[in-house]
Design a protein around this motif. Sequence first.
Motif, PDB file in Angstrom:
ATOM      1  N   GLY A  47       0.785  -1.225   0.000  1.00 53.03           N
ATOM      2  CA  GLY A  47       0.000   0.000   0.000  1.00 53.03           C
ATOM      3  C   GLY A  47       0.815   1.272   0.000  1.00 53.03           C
ATOM      4  O   GLY A  47       0.258   2.366  -0.007  1.00 53.03           O
ATOM      5  N   GLN A  84      -3.283   0.035   3.282  1.00 50.78           N
ATOM      6  CA  GLN A  84      -3.996  -1.236   3.139  1.00 50.78           C
ATOM      7  C   GLN A  84      -3.108  -2.205   2.376  1.00 50.78           C
ATOM      8  O   GLN A  84      -2.695  -1.912   1.250  1.00 50.78           O
ATOM      9  CB  GLN A  84      -5.329  -1.054   2.405  1.00 50.78           C
ATOM     10  CG  GLN A  84      -6.158  -2.337   2.334  1.00 50.78           C
ATOM     11  CD  GLN A  84      -7.458  -2.152   1.573  1.00 50.78           C
ATOM     12  OE1 GLN A  84      -7.494  -1.526   0.525  1.00 50.78           O
ATOM     13  NE2 GLN A  84      -8.540  -2.691   2.111  1.00 50.78           N
ATOM     14  N   CYS A 124      -2.339  -5.828   0.455  1.00 48.57           N
ATOM     15  CA  CYS A 124      -3.062  -6.795  -0.368  1.00 48.57           C
ATOM     16  C   CYS A 124      -2.122  -7.937  -0.776  1.00 48.57           C
ATOM     17  O   CYS A 124      -0.915  -7.742  -0.918  1.00 48.57           O
ATOM     18  CB  CYS A 124      -3.619  -6.132  -1.627  1.00 48.57           C
ATOM     19  SG  CYS A 124      -4.847  -4.833  -1.315  1.00 48.57           S
ATOM     20  N   GLU A 146      -7.198 -11.944  -5.472  1.00 43.86           N
ATOM     21  CA  GLU A 146      -6.598 -10.959  -4.578  1.00 43.86           C
ATOM     22  C   GLU A 146      -7.387 -10.850  -3.288  1.00 43.86           C
ATOM     23  O   GLU A 146      -8.619 -10.924  -3.282  1.00 43.86           O
ATOM     24  CB  GLU A 146      -6.544  -9.587  -5.259  1.00 43.86           C
ATOM     25  CG  GLU A 146      -5.879  -8.500  -4.411  1.00 43.86           C
ATOM     26  CD  GLU A 146      -5.924  -7.138  -5.061  1.00 43.86           C
ATOM     27  OE1 GLU A 146      -4.840  -6.596  -5.384  1.00 43.86           O
ATOM     28  OE2 GLU A 146      -7.040  -6.603  -5.250  1.00 43.86           O
ATOM     29  N   CYS A 160      -7.411  -8.227   0.168  1.00 45.02           N
ATOM     30  CA  CYS A 160      -6.909  -7.030   0.834  1.00 45.02           C
ATOM     31  C   CYS A 160      -7.432  -7.010   2.266  1.00 45.02           C
ATOM     32  O   CYS A 160      -8.611  -7.290   2.509  1.00 45.02           O
ATOM     33  CB  CYS A 160      -7.358  -5.770   0.101  1.00 45.02           C
ATOM     34  SG  CYS A 160      -6.663  -5.600  -1.570  1.00 45.02           S
ATOM     35  N   SER A 161      -6.569  -6.671   3.197  1.00 44.33           N
ATOM     36  CA  SER A 161      -6.925  -6.677   4.611  1.00 44.33           C
ATOM     37  C   SER A 161      -7.978  -5.610   4.898  1.00 44.33           C
ATOM     38  O   SER A 161      -7.900  -4.481   4.418  1.00 44.33           O
ATOM     39  CB  SER A 161      -5.686  -6.437   5.470  1.00 44.33           C
ATOM     40  OG  SER A 161      -6.045  -6.299   6.828  1.00 44.33           O
TER      41      SER A 161
END
Length: 204
Positions: A124, A146, A148, A160, A162-163
């Motif tokens: 990120g 963020q 990923c 994918e 992403c948190s």
Amino acid sequence: GDFADIDSAVLNACDSGGVSVSVQATNPNAVGWSWVFSDGSASNLSVTEHRFIQPFDYNSGIGCELTATDINGCTSQRSVYFDVVLPAAPSFTWQAPPVCRHEEVLFTNQSQAPVGTTYEWNFGDAATMHQGDSALHAYSQNGTYQACLTATNSIGCQTEYCSDNEIVVYSPVATANYTTQLNTCLFAVQLENTSAEGGAFTWC
């Protein structure tokens, strides 16, 4: 007799993280059809399409079973499995809250994936993306980030994750108030820590 004949095909092995298939009952002696897919879905059409979605069982794969019925009420069964490399289900956790600048953050890969899957991390920030199973990364600037993780299986299908938890990076600022007491015998200074952030502090 055996009249549960099946034609099957994989329509899309990388359908937004899922797998789309088609099945068709081809024996003209059948007048009724009952399809049960390995994810529990069902259909009673002679020709049907189905999309398998995550989570997948990477050991047993995906398939379906047809129960065909003839005009006399007799039944015949046949199963089919789809020869396909399943998409990965990327996932990870990260450890190091709170995060200070230049402090290494550990990202732990918890993906479910078939053999041969490769991973690429995007943290990120402006750093070069990291390839590998798990990763250590230090942020050089304060901010909110963020992270990923992209997983690519052996046939090139990418998924994918992403948190949902944002990574907040900051630099603690130490502040203090002081008062003095002066008499003929002793000069003293009293210091009070008024820093906004918690943590460990050293006086010097």
